[in-house]
Enzyme design. Structure first.
Site, PDB file in Angstrom:
ATOM      1  N   GLU A 124       0.851  -1.208   0.000  1.00  0.00           N
ATOM      2  CA  GLU A 124       0.000   0.000   0.000  1.00  0.00           C
ATOM      3  C   GLU A 124       0.875   1.243   0.000  1.00  0.00           C
ATOM      4  O   GLU A 124       0.608   2.216  -0.706  1.00  0.00           O
ATOM      5  CB  GLU A 124      -0.926   0.027   1.216  1.00  0.00           C
ATOM      6  N   TRP A 180       1.994   2.285  -3.300  1.00  0.00           N
ATOM      7  CA  TRP A 180       1.084   3.103  -4.125  1.00  0.00           C
ATOM      8  C   TRP A 180       1.368   4.591  -3.915  1.00  0.00           C
ATOM      9  O   TRP A 180       1.232   5.395  -4.835  1.00  0.00           O
ATOM     10  CB  TRP A 180      -0.372   2.814  -3.775  1.00  0.00           C
ATOM     11  N   TRP A 198     -19.420  13.019 -20.261  1.00  0.00           N
ATOM     12  CA  TRP A 198     -19.915  13.286 -18.905  1.00  0.00           C
ATOM     13  C   TRP A 198     -21.329  13.847 -18.982  1.00  0.00           C
ATOM     14  O   TRP A 198     -21.671  14.546 -19.934  1.00  0.00           O
ATOM     15  CB  TRP A 198     -19.019  14.307 -18.187  1.00  0.00           C
ATOM     16  N   ASN A 248     -10.538   3.534   2.851  1.00  0.00           N
ATOM     17  CA  ASN A 248     -10.206   3.392   1.435  1.00  0.00           C
ATOM     18  C   ASN A 248     -11.300   2.699   0.620  1.00  0.00           C
ATOM     19  O   ASN A 248     -11.619   3.104  -0.491  1.00  0.00           O
ATOM     20  CB  ASN A 248      -8.890   2.633   1.281  1.00  0.00           C
ATOM     21  N   TRP A 299      -8.274   9.189  -8.012  1.00  0.00           N
ATOM     22  CA  TRP A 299      -9.498   9.532  -8.764  1.00  0.00           C
ATOM     23  C   TRP A 299      -9.378   9.076 -10.211  1.00  0.00           C
ATOM     24  O   TRP A 299     -10.328   8.547 -10.793  1.00  0.00           O
ATOM     25  CB  TRP A 299      -9.794  11.045  -8.669  1.00  0.00           C
TER      26      TRP A 299
END
Ligand code: FAD
Length: 452
Positions: free
Chosen positions: A270, A273, A301, A337, A378
């Site tokens: 982790e 990342w 969108w 998370n 994101w």
């Protein structure tokens, strides 16, 4: 004995242990002055959001105390670092400036300053302090940056990580005090209204509390087996410590690695990342604003519906797992998370809202928001990132809840009105919106997930 003082420029490294620039400064033997510049408008700087400002205030207060105990004053100035750092060199009579490197777009300020100050005869040195491996140290066999996490991780895991450095001893000859701002005058804390009660109840910013949490987590590492369950306090909750550099990734790495075993290994991955997104940002400074896969520029969108977006922001979508997460975020500045992934997926995929809208909200509300991990994650959820979730992976928040919050403890904690008329009906049909999202992704001609 050097003639001038040493100036240490603190940025996202609000600690005294494993701080290479601070240790080098003290070892130099001259008086040391520490400085923090609140630069909100410099090139490449992203001004901190509301929750981050709260954390910064308290972390700076704690750092000031730690440094004072070492005989080092912390000078605060607000404005453009490109102007204020050279001014501080003059004000402190420093002949040497030291800092730990950063990897986002604001590093352009550092490069320009370094060149300019060196030309003016000031010694300037920078050090690695915020990553396990620096971006220039890791590349594929062809010399290109890694774009996919697993090979990146294998390369990172196969390298030695430098052991953390000790905190310095107190300086022999303290520096002359230099004028600076009072922390309170920066007004980083919310006043009217004071919305930070939940943050105060949840967190104690500062290096000492960070080190304590690291020890506590290392002692309870077996509990990391439950890391996917948001109702359980199983993860480290170290992300804001790492974000603000109260702890360095090297300290955390070595402390947890010492424990050994599968949970330590899962945790280190982790942490990998975090480095991955820092490297990504280093190689593409527009991570927060631009789709890493340009095909996504054509993504259809939906027209933004402010009422829908507000329902998402404030936890009123009628989808309990997501609403619980958004309320946890609003109250505490953090979100588990698994719930972050579900909440982001609902916004981007079920509601077809551009990921940058959600990223901006997280930027303002997370205490751990940083300019690499926030946009990086994101883009991962949206599918527009380099190593991203495939487009057909649309988190079903009901299934996520059934699997990861089976007895509903998490949703009930944050949604006291659940099961009453006061709780809203769902604003979106999960099945129909899933089909709509798949069609939107397929309109990219299947190119959405092809390697860039
Ligand atoms: C949409 C979205 C936005 C996010 N924004 C941020 C952010 O702004 N800042 C941030 O630190 N994390 C972000 N994350 C990643 C992750 O949710 C948090 O790091 C994690 O929840 C922090 O809790 P922890 O420290 O208890 O995690 P642990 O499980 O204990 O993990 C240990 C450390 O590893 C790092 N880490 C873990 N997962 C990730 C990840 N996916 N990406 C990058 N680093 C990771 C963090 O530094 C974390 O403290 C985001 C995730 C999503 C899905």
């Amino acid at each position: 004995m050097p003639s001038g003082a040493t100036l240490v420029w603190f940025r996202d490294d609000l600690r005294v242990a494993d701080h290479p620039a601070l240790l080098a400064a003290v070892e130099r033997g001259a008086p040391v002055v520490a400085a923090y510049v609140l630069d909100e408008h410099g090139d490449g700087v992203r001004a901190p959001g509301g929750a981050a400002r709260w954390w910064l205030h308290h972390s700076l207060a704690a750092l000031g105390d730690e440094l004072a105990a070492l005989g080092i004053p912390l000078v605060l100035r607000r404005g453009l670092a490109a102007e204020l750092i050279p001014q501080l060199v003059v004000d402190t009579g420093a002949d040497t400036v030291l800092w730990n490197r950063r990897y986002g777009p604001a590093r352009a300020i550092d490069a320009e300053l370094k060149a300019r100050m060196r030309e003016a005869g000031t010694e300037v040195r920078s050090f690695p302090g915020d990553v396990l491996a620096e971006p220039q140290e890791l590349a594929t066999a062809s010399g290109a940056p890694y774009r996919v996490f697993t090979p990146f991780w294998n390369a990172l895991r196969g390298r030695p990580v430098a052991p953390p450095l000790p905190a310095p001893d107190a300086v022999d000859s303290p520096a002359e005090p230099v004028a600076g701002d009072a922390l309170d005058d920066w007004e980083l804390l919310p006043r009217r209204p004071d919305w930070a009660g939940g943050l105060r109840a949840t967190w104690t910013p500062g290096e000492a509390a960070g080190l304590e949490r690291l020890e506590e987590f290392a002692d309870e590492l077996d509990g990391y087996a439950d890391r996917d369950l948001p109702a359980v306090d199983a993860t480290s909750r170290l992300s804001p410590r790492l974000r603000w550099g109260e702890l360095s990734p090297r300290q955390v790495w070595h402390r947890i690695r010492r424990e050994g075993g599968p949970h330590a290994e899962a945790f280190l991955r982790e942490l990998g990342w975090r480095d991955f997104f820092r490297h990504t940002l280093f190689h593409d400074a527009r991570l927060a604003t631009r789709n890493l896969r340009p095909q996504f520029d054509a993504f259809p969108w939906a027209d933004p519906d402010p009422a829908e977006i507000d329902a998402w922001r404030y936890g009123r979508t009628g989808i309990p797992f997501v609403d619980a997460g958004m309320r946890e975020l609003w109250a505490t500045g953090a979100m588990h998370n698994r719930v972050r992934m579900s909440a982001a997926s609902l916004l981007v995929k079920n509601l077809l809202v551009d990921w940058r809208v959600g990223e901006a909200w997280f930027w303002d509300t997370l205490v751990d928001a940083d300019d690499a991990s926030n946009p990086g994650n994101w883009q991962w959820v949206a599918g527009s990132g380099q190593d991203a979730a495939p487009y057909f992976r649309i988190f079903n928040p009901e299934r996520q809840a059934a699997r990861f919050d089976p007895d509903g403890a998490y949703v009930r904690r944050w949604l006291p009105e659940l099961g009453t008329d006061a709780y809203p009906a769902p604003i979106v049909d999960l099945a129909a919106s899933r089909e709509r999202a798949l069609a939107a992704y397929e309109s990219l001609g299947g190119r959405g997930t092809a390697p860039p």
